[in-house]
Motif scaffolding. Structure first.
Motif, PDB file in Angstrom:
ATOM      1  N   THR A   1      -1.912  -8.831   0.239  1.00 19.33           N
ATOM      2  CA  THR A   1      -1.007  -8.023   1.053  1.00 19.33           C
ATOM      3  C   THR A   1      -1.083  -8.609   2.444  1.00 19.33           C
ATOM      4  O   THR A   1      -2.174  -8.801   2.985  1.00 19.33           O
ATOM      5  CB  THR A   1      -1.445  -6.548   1.088  1.00 19.33           C
ATOM      6  OG1 THR A   1      -1.434  -6.036  -0.242  1.00 19.33           O
ATOM      7  CG2 THR A   1      -0.517  -5.720   1.951  1.00 19.33           C
ATOM      8  N   ASP A   2       0.067  -8.912   3.022  1.00 17.73           N
ATOM      9  CA  ASP A   2       0.010  -9.535   4.347  1.00 17.73           C
ATOM     10  C   ASP A   2      -0.633  -8.593   5.364  1.00 17.73           C
ATOM     11  O   ASP A   2      -0.611  -7.377   5.219  1.00 17.73           O
ATOM     12  CB  ASP A   2       1.392 -10.016   4.805  1.00 17.73           C
ATOM     13  CG  ASP A   2       2.358  -8.886   5.066  1.00 17.73           C
ATOM     14  OD1 ASP A   2       3.299  -8.745   4.281  1.00 17.73           O
ATOM     15  OD2 ASP A   2       2.168  -8.145   6.053  1.00 17.73           O
ATOM     16  N   ARG A   3      -1.223  -9.180   6.357  1.00 16.91           N
ATOM     17  CA  ARG A   3      -2.019  -8.453   7.349  1.00 16.91           C
ATOM     18  C   ARG A   3      -1.221  -7.351   8.042  1.00 16.91           C
ATOM     19  O   ARG A   3      -1.696  -6.234   8.211  1.00 16.91           O
ATOM     20  CB  ARG A   3      -2.576  -9.439   8.377  1.00 16.91           C
ATOM     21  CG  ARG A   3      -3.443  -8.813   9.434  1.00 16.91           C
ATOM     22  CD  ARG A   3      -4.087  -9.894  10.315  1.00 16.91           C
ATOM     23  NE  ARG A   3      -4.822  -9.337  11.420  1.00 16.91           N
ATOM     24  CZ  ARG A   3      -6.038  -8.791  11.330  1.00 16.91           C
ATOM     25  NH1 ARG A   3      -6.636  -8.755  10.159  1.00 16.91           N
ATOM     26  NH2 ARG A   3      -6.635  -8.304  12.396  1.00 16.91           N
ATOM     27  N   LYS A   4      -0.002  -7.641   8.454  1.00 15.58           N
ATOM     28  CA  LYS A   4       0.835  -6.659   9.167  1.00 15.58           C
ATOM     29  C   LYS A   4       1.085  -5.425   8.293  1.00 15.58           C
ATOM     30  O   LYS A   4       0.959  -4.291   8.757  1.00 15.58           O
ATOM     31  CB  LYS A   4       2.156  -7.319   9.572  1.00 15.58           C
ATOM     32  CG  LYS A   4       3.078  -6.435  10.348  1.00 15.58           C
ATOM     33  CD  LYS A   4       4.350  -7.190  10.722  1.00 15.58           C
ATOM     34  CE  LYS A   4       5.343  -6.261  11.379  1.00 15.58           C
ATOM     35  NZ  LYS A   4       6.608  -6.945  11.672  1.00 15.58           N
ATOM     36  N   THR A   5       1.424  -5.629   7.039  1.00 21.86           N
ATOM     37  CA  THR A   5       1.671  -4.520   6.118  1.00 21.86           C
ATOM     38  C   THR A   5       0.406  -3.710   5.890  1.00 21.86           C
ATOM     39  O   THR A   5       0.420  -2.475   5.900  1.00 21.86           O
ATOM     40  CB  THR A   5       2.210  -5.049   4.776  1.00 21.86           C
ATOM     41  OG1 THR A   5       3.415  -5.784   5.016  1.00 21.86           O
ATOM     42  CG2 THR A   5       2.491  -3.925   3.795  1.00 21.86           C
ATOM     43  N   TYR A   6      -0.713  -4.409   5.686  1.00 19.04           N
ATOM     44  CA  TYR A   6      -1.988  -3.731   5.459  1.00 19.04           C
ATOM     45  C   TYR A   6      -2.395  -2.890   6.667  1.00 19.04           C
ATOM     46  O   TYR A   6      -2.770  -1.721   6.534  1.00 19.04           O
ATOM     47  CB  TYR A   6      -3.085  -4.746   5.134  1.00 19.04           C
ATOM     48  CG  TYR A   6      -4.414  -4.091   4.856  1.00 19.04           C
ATOM     49  CD1 TYR A   6      -4.745  -3.687   3.571  1.00 19.04           C
ATOM     50  CD2 TYR A   6      -5.327  -3.846   5.883  1.00 19.04           C
ATOM     51  CE1 TYR A   6      -5.963  -3.057   3.315  1.00 19.04           C
ATOM     52  CE2 TYR A   6      -6.540  -3.223   5.642  1.00 19.04           C
ATOM     53  CZ  TYR A   6      -6.849  -2.831   4.352  1.00 19.04           C
ATOM     54  OH  TYR A   6      -8.031  -2.198   4.097  1.00 19.04           O
ATOM     55  N   LEU A   7      -2.335  -3.479   7.848  1.00 22.68           N
ATOM     56  CA  LEU A   7      -2.748  -2.761   9.058  1.00 22.68           C
ATOM     57  C   LEU A   7      -1.862  -1.550   9.335  1.00 22.68           C
ATOM     58  O   LEU A   7      -2.345  -0.503   9.770  1.00 22.68           O
ATOM     59  CB  LEU A   7      -2.776  -3.704  10.260  1.00 22.68           C
ATOM     60  CG  LEU A   7      -3.872  -4.774  10.226  1.00 22.68           C
ATOM     61  CD1 LEU A   7      -3.726  -5.731  11.404  1.00 22.68           C
ATOM     62  CD2 LEU A   7      -5.253  -4.135  10.198  1.00 22.68           C
ATOM     63  N   ALA A   8      -0.569  -1.675   9.059  1.00 23.87           N
ATOM     64  CA  ALA A   8       0.342  -0.542   9.243  1.00 23.87           C
ATOM     65  C   ALA A   8      -0.010   0.585   8.270  1.00 23.87           C
ATOM     66  O   ALA A   8      -0.046   1.765   8.654  1.00 23.87           O
ATOM     67  CB  ALA A   8       1.788  -0.986   9.055  1.00 23.87           C
TER      68      ALA A   8
ATOM     69  N   LYS B   1      -3.299   2.188   9.432  1.00 21.54           N
ATOM     70  CA  LYS B   1      -3.087   3.029  10.618  1.00 21.54           C
ATOM     71  C   LYS B   1      -2.472   4.373  10.238  1.00 21.54           C
ATOM     72  O   LYS B   1      -2.845   5.412  10.775  1.00 21.54           O
ATOM     73  CB  LYS B   1      -2.183   2.302  11.612  1.00 21.54           C
ATOM     74  CG  LYS B   1      -1.900   3.081  12.873  1.00 21.54           C
ATOM     75  CD  LYS B   1      -0.995   2.310  13.805  1.00 21.54           C
ATOM     76  CE  LYS B   1      -0.660   3.162  15.020  1.00 21.54           C
ATOM     77  NZ  LYS B   1       0.324   2.519  15.886  1.00 21.54           N
TER      78      LYS B   1
END
Length: 95
Positions: A44-51, A54
């Motif tokens: 899972t790409d980092r941006k999607t995971y972090l969103a 959060k």
């Protein structure tokens, strides 16, 4: 059909357990008395995971059996190949 399958693959084919949608992979090699491994490599790409992290919705990220699971080709393919090669070398390399 079972008879034709057994004739093609051997008499023990009829003794194999019937598989269901429960997908308990380990039952197949256990029934045959052979070792096995199951690889679960995804991304899972980092941006999607972090969103999702959060928002407190990590459990909503699609997994490998979800119709929404579509990992990006890279680095997923490269990581999978590297993991499989490392495992093969560990098992097949002369000691």
């Amino acid at each position: 059909m079972a008879k034709a399958f057994a004739e093609h693959f051997g008499g023990n084919a009829l003794e194999s357990p019937v598989q269901t949608v429960s997908e308990d992979f380990s039952k197949i090699p256990d029934a045959a008395g052979v070792p096995y491994t199951y690889w679960g490599i995804g991304f899972t790409d980092r941006k999607t995971y972090l969103a999702a992290e959060k928002d407190g919705h990590l459990e909503d990220l699609p997994t490998n059996h979800s119709p929404r699971f579509l990992p990006p080709l890279e680095p997923t393919l490269r990581t999978g190949i590297e993991a499989l090669v490392a495992a093969a070398l560990a098992w097949l390399a002369p000691s």
